[in-house]
Scaffold this motif. Structure first.
Motif, PDB file in Angstrom:
ATOM      1  N   MET A  70      41.026  15.908  51.569  1.00  0.00           N
ATOM      2  CA  MET A  70      40.982  17.364  51.633  1.00  0.00           C
ATOM      3  C   MET A  70      39.996  17.867  50.575  1.00  0.00           C
ATOM      4  O   MET A  70      39.990  17.398  49.450  1.00  0.00           O
ATOM      5  CB  MET A  70      42.360  17.899  51.339  1.00  0.00           C
TER       6      MET A  70
ATOM      7  N   GLY B 197      38.627  39.223  31.767  1.00  0.00           N
ATOM      8  CA  GLY B 197      39.367  40.476  31.900  1.00  0.00           C
ATOM      9  C   GLY B 197      40.281  40.716  30.711  1.00  0.00           C
ATOM     10  O   GLY B 197      40.402  41.840  30.221  1.00  0.00           O
TER      11      GLY B 197
ATOM     12  N   LEU C  78      30.221  38.383  31.608  1.00  0.00           N
ATOM     13  CA  LEU C  78      29.305  38.251  32.756  1.00  0.00           C
ATOM     14  C   LEU C  78      30.007  37.589  33.935  1.00  0.00           C
ATOM     15  O   LEU C  78      29.856  38.023  35.086  1.00  0.00           O
ATOM     16  CB  LEU C  78      28.060  37.440  32.358  1.00  0.00           C
TER      17      LEU C  78
ATOM     18  N   HIS D  61      33.226  37.543  34.536  1.00  0.00           N
ATOM     19  CA  HIS D  61      34.216  38.504  35.022  1.00  0.00           C
ATOM     20  C   HIS D  61      33.552  39.495  35.975  1.00  0.00           C
ATOM     21  O   HIS D  61      34.046  39.770  37.067  1.00  0.00           O
ATOM     22  CB  HIS D  61      34.817  39.236  33.818  1.00  0.00           C
ATOM     23  N   SER D  62      32.409  39.991  35.539  1.00  0.00           N
ATOM     24  CA  SER D  62      31.694  40.985  36.329  1.00  0.00           C
ATOM     25  C   SER D  62      31.160  40.400  37.636  1.00  0.00           C
ATOM     26  O   SER D  62      31.245  41.034  38.697  1.00  0.00           O
ATOM     27  CB  SER D  62      30.545  41.525  35.481  1.00  0.00           C
TER      28      SER D  62
ATOM     29  N   ARG E 286      34.139  39.817  40.064  1.00  0.00           N
ATOM     30  CA  ARG E 286      34.648  41.088  40.591  1.00  0.00           C
ATOM     31  C   ARG E 286      33.639  41.730  41.519  1.00  0.00           C
ATOM     32  O   ARG E 286      34.002  42.317  42.542  1.00  0.00           O
ATOM     33  CB  ARG E 286      34.943  42.040  39.433  1.00  0.00           C
ATOM     34  N   GLY E 287      32.359  41.640  41.117  1.00  0.00           N
ATOM     35  CA  GLY E 287      31.305  42.246  41.940  1.00  0.00           C
ATOM     36  C   GLY E 287      31.286  41.650  43.333  1.00  0.00           C
ATOM     37  O   GLY E 287      31.204  42.368  44.336  1.00  0.00           O
TER      38      GLY E 287
ATOM     39  N   HIS F   4      33.805  40.135  44.877  1.00  0.00           N
ATOM     40  CA  HIS F   4      35.017  40.517  45.604  1.00  0.00           C
ATOM     41  C   HIS F   4      35.023  41.995  45.979  1.00  0.00           C
ATOM     42  O   HIS F   4      35.632  42.385  46.965  1.00  0.00           O
ATOM     43  CB  HIS F   4      36.260  40.155  44.782  1.00  0.00           C
ATOM     44  N   LEU F   5      34.332  42.801  45.176  1.00  0.00           N
ATOM     45  CA  LEU F   5      34.207  44.225  45.507  1.00  0.00           C
ATOM     46  C   LEU F   5      33.456  44.386  46.828  1.00  0.00           C
ATOM     47  O   LEU F   5      33.820  45.214  47.665  1.00  0.00           O
ATOM     48  CB  LEU F   5      33.481  44.957  44.378  1.00  0.00           C
TER      49      LEU F   5
ATOM     50  N   HIS G 284      33.419  42.286  49.294  1.00  0.00           N
ATOM     51  CA  HIS G 284      34.367  41.943  50.359  1.00  0.00           C
ATOM     52  C   HIS G 284      35.332  43.100  50.630  1.00  0.00           C
ATOM     53  O   HIS G 284      35.601  43.450  51.766  1.00  0.00           O
ATOM     54  CB  HIS G 284      35.152  40.686  49.976  1.00  0.00           C
ATOM     55  N   ASP G 285      35.826  43.712  49.533  1.00  0.00           N
ATOM     56  CA  ASP G 285      36.808  44.782  49.692  1.00  0.00           C
ATOM     57  C   ASP G 285      36.205  46.046  50.291  1.00  0.00           C
ATOM     58  O   ASP G 285      36.916  46.890  50.823  1.00  0.00           O
ATOM     59  CB  ASP G 285      37.466  45.096  48.343  1.00  0.00           C
ATOM     60  N   LEU G 286      34.869  46.169  50.165  1.00  0.00           N
ATOM     61  CA  LEU G 286      34.207  47.311  50.794  1.00  0.00           C
ATOM     62  C   LEU G 286      33.862  47.014  52.247  1.00  0.00           C
ATOM     63  O   LEU G 286      33.301  47.847  52.952  1.00  0.00           O
ATOM     64  CB  LEU G 286      32.923  47.672  50.029  1.00  0.00           C
ATOM     65  N   GLY G 287      34.167  45.810  52.692  1.00  0.00           N
ATOM     66  CA  GLY G 287      33.919  45.446  54.080  1.00  0.00           C
ATOM     67  C   GLY G 287      32.582  44.771  54.305  1.00  0.00           C
ATOM     68  O   GLY G 287      32.145  44.608  55.441  1.00  0.00           O
ATOM     69  N   ILE G 288      31.917  44.392  53.195  1.00  0.00           N
ATOM     70  CA  ILE G 288      30.607  43.737  53.326  1.00  0.00           C
ATOM     71  C   ILE G 288      30.793  42.233  53.174  1.00  0.00           C
ATOM     72  O   ILE G 288      31.274  41.763  52.141  1.00  0.00           O
ATOM     73  CB  ILE G 288      29.631  44.250  52.245  1.00  0.00           C
TER      74      ILE G 288
END
Lengths: 173, 118
Positions: B3, B19, B74, B76-77, B80-81, B83-84, B86-90
């Motif tokens: 796996m 964070g 850096l 962290h940013s 998050r950047g 994943h942001l 993805h969360d905005l639908g991109i």
């Protein structure tokens, strides 16, 4: 109060908890039921990589909690820009006194004050929400040692002490 | 059947470390370097000048602290950047994902080189 929200981290995390801390069993049971309602469509199968469900563009428009979550995520971008600015200063320091003085002088521009104010606001929002969410994000290893209010209080104290210690160190080192 | 191991846990760990560090000291540090130091300089008080910073970063602890701070912030940013998006639908895809972490790692390497040169 908790309503039909699908994100347990926002609402229950920000409430000062009188009842929620009555027993760890009740809170975790409550949490697990909430979580199970949210991820029932993406049933995680053991051994398969976690794939977050795709989101539609503009899905955040009608969802207040989700907007707040996105703002919280976006604060990290300003933190990243600040880290980049520190990196520029560090590189200038490595190049020599003249380069470092240029970097220092840039801080007198009104744009610099504004940028740092925005970064400060973002960092503060990140810090406050981080502390409020701490009881939910705390690794289970440390779970039952303190109640929710206790964890938050500890985090505030730790944040205050480390900030003051850092500033004193930078001023007198 | 073997796996494939996920590289997510260490990345989330680094993200979380960044964070935590940011939550504890970032507001104070930003206010200090962005407002207190330049305002003090206008009044003739030199804080974080070249000599004292140079000396501070030549100590092992000071050098390690600034490298860890810059690298974790850096990472962290970058995490998050991504994943942001993805969360905005991109759907940015794996290449953008690798790019985010590679850029943050490059920043960390640059910081390390800088303190080594000092």
């Amino acid at each position: 109060m908790s309503g039909p929200t699908t994100r347990p981290t926002t609402r229950s995390g920000t409430r000062p908890t009188g009842k929620a801390t009555a027993g760890p069993a009740t809170t975790s049971a409550k949490r697990s039921t909430q979580v199970s309602t949210t991820v029932s469509t993406t049933k995680p199968i053991k051994g398969e990589p976690y794939e977050p469900s795709p989101r539609r563009i503009g899905e955040w428009l009608g969802d207040r909690d989700y907007q707040r979550y996105l703002v919280r995520e976006a604060t990290s971008l300003l933190l990243g820009l600040y880290a980049l600015w520190l990196l520029v200063g560090l590189l200038a320091l490595a190049i020599g006194p003249a380069a470092f003085e240029l970097w220092r002088a840039a801080h007198h521009s009104p744009w610099s004050y504004l940028a740092h104010l925005l970064a400060f606001a973002a960092a503060l929002y990140h810090a406050v929400t981080w502390i409020r969410l701490l009881p939910l994000t705390m690794p289970p290893l440390f779970g039952g040692r303190l109640d929710d209010v206790g964890w938050r209080r500890l985090a505030w104290i730790l944040s205050g002490v480390s900030s003051v210690a850092l500033l004193l160190y930078l001023t007198w080192a | 059947m073997s796996m494939q191991r996920s590289n997510e846990p260490p990345l989330w760990l680094l993200f979380s470390a960044g964070g935590t560090l940011a939550a504890l000291i970032a507001p104070a540090l930003i206010l200090y370097t962005g407002w207190v130091v330049p305002l003090a300089e206008r009044r003739g008080v030199e804080l974080l000048d070249y000599e004292s910073l140079h000396a501070l970063l030549q100590s092992g602890v000071g050098a390690a602290a600034i490298v860890v701070l810059i690298t974790l912030l850096l990472l962290h940013s970058a995490h998050r950047g991504y994943h942001l998006l993805h969360d905005l639908g991109i759907d940015a895809g794996p290449r953008a994902r690798r790019g985010c972490y590679a850029a943050a790692a490059a920043g960390g390497i640059a910081a390390t080189l800088a303190v080594v040169v000092l």
